[in-house]
Write a protein that holds these residues in place. Sequence first.
Motif, mmCIF file in Angstrom:
data_model
loop_
_atom_site.group_PDB
_atom_site.id
_atom_site.type_symbol
_atom_site.label_atom_id
_atom_site.label_comp_id
_atom_site.label_asym_id
_atom_site.label_seq_id
_atom_site.Cartn_x
_atom_site.Cartn_y
_atom_site.Cartn_z
ATOM 1 N N ASP A 229 0.818 -1.213 0.000
ATOM 2 C CA ASP A 229 0.000 0.000 0.000
ATOM 3 C C ASP A 229 0.855 1.267 0.000
ATOM 4 O O ASP A 229 0.375 2.338 -0.348
ATOM 5 C CB ASP A 229 -0.958 0.004 1.191
ATOM 6 N N PRO B 94 4.342 3.118 -4.701
ATOM 7 C CA PRO B 94 3.697 3.683 -5.894
ATOM 8 C C PRO B 94 3.758 2.757 -7.104
ATOM 9 O O PRO B 94 2.881 2.800 -7.967
ATOM 10 C CB PRO B 94 4.490 4.969 -6.167
ATOM 11 N N ASP C 224 3.163 -0.342 -7.181
ATOM 12 C CA ASP C 224 1.965 -1.181 -7.166
ATOM 13 C C ASP C 224 0.765 -0.435 -7.729
ATOM 14 O O ASP C 224 -0.124 -1.035 -8.352
ATOM 15 C CB ASP C 224 1.670 -1.687 -5.757
ATOM 16 N N ARG C 225 0.698 0.874 -7.545
ATOM 17 C CA ARG C 225 -0.378 1.685 -8.136
ATOM 18 C C ARG C 225 -0.235 1.718 -9.661
ATOM 19 O O ARG C 225 -1.223 1.644 -10.389
ATOM 20 C CB ARG C 225 -0.360 3.120 -7.608
ATOM 21 N N GLY D 160 -1.455 -1.445 -10.985
ATOM 22 C CA GLY D 160 -2.918 -1.461 -10.934
ATOM 23 C C GLY D 160 -3.534 -0.727 -12.111
ATOM 24 O O GLY D 160 -4.480 -1.218 -12.738
ATOM 25 N N LEU D 161 -2.992 0.450 -12.426
ATOM 26 C CA LEU D 161 -3.501 1.208 -13.578
ATOM 27 C C LEU D 161 -3.262 0.447 -14.877
ATOM 28 O O LEU D 161 -4.132 0.411 -15.761
ATOM 29 C CB LEU D 161 -2.836 2.584 -13.644
ATOM 30 N N LYS E 161 -1.432 10.923 -13.638
ATOM 31 C CA LYS E 161 -1.503 9.534 -13.188
ATOM 32 C C LYS E 161 -0.303 9.186 -12.312
ATOM 33 O O LYS E 161 -0.442 8.503 -11.295
ATOM 34 C CB LYS E 161 -1.593 8.575 -14.370
ATOM 35 N N TYR F 240 -0.887 10.727 -9.008
ATOM 36 C CA TYR F 240 -1.884 9.933 -8.288
ATOM 37 C C TYR F 240 -1.219 8.728 -7.609
ATOM 38 O O TYR F 240 -1.509 8.418 -6.452
ATOM 39 C CB TYR F 240 -2.989 9.448 -9.236
ATOM 40 N N CYS F 241 -0.347 8.038 -8.330
ATOM 41 C CA CYS F 241 0.291 6.841 -7.780
ATOM 42 C C CYS F 241 1.082 7.162 -6.518
ATOM 43 O O CYS F 241 1.086 6.379 -5.572
ATOM 44 C CB CYS F 241 1.195 6.191 -8.820
ATOM 45 N N ASP G 197 -1.629 8.525 -3.717
ATOM 46 C CA ASP G 197 -2.461 7.442 -3.200
ATOM 47 C C ASP G 197 -1.674 6.527 -2.257
ATOM 48 O O ASP G 197 -2.237 5.941 -1.354
ATOM 49 C CB ASP G 197 -3.050 6.633 -4.355
ATOM 50 N N ALA G 198 -0.363 6.437 -2.479
ATOM 51 C CA ALA G 198 0.483 5.620 -1.606
ATOM 52 C C ALA G 198 0.735 6.332 -0.279
ATOM 53 O O ALA G 198 1.281 5.749 0.647
ATOM 54 C CB ALA G 198 1.796 5.295 -2.287
#
Length: 136
Positions: free
Chosen positions: A79, A82, A84-85, A88-89, A122, A125-126, A129-130
Amino acid sequence: IYIPNTQGFDFEFRTQAENYNTRTVLPFLSEIAHKLSREPVFLMDNWSPHKSAIEVLEKDQQETPMNITVEYFPEYSSDLNPTDRVWGLAKEGVANCTAESLDELEQLVIDEFEAIRADKSKLRYCVKDAELEIEA
């Protein structure tokens, strides 16, 4: 890659058909370290090929003035990562695609990574969001 003076982001990646290991991770990290105009700070998970590649890179860098800093994420903390984000995208982008070969699948992933790289919002965001403590 986070660029502190501009608070900008970039995303570097490399794909390959074989499994990643120290031997294949090391050239990528070395390329990134030498490409940057400042001393690199790597944020990495605790995967053993990452750790051993960094050890080799630091040993190789002892004769140069470059200092390499490494911050490892706590174990089992995807979590905070970044990367991993980004995955995901990318997975969202290829979820409804049908690849007829591994080469075609690789190209779909590359296309998604390139689209994420091109969209700085984007990338931002990564990181946001982390919930990393970086000015994003």
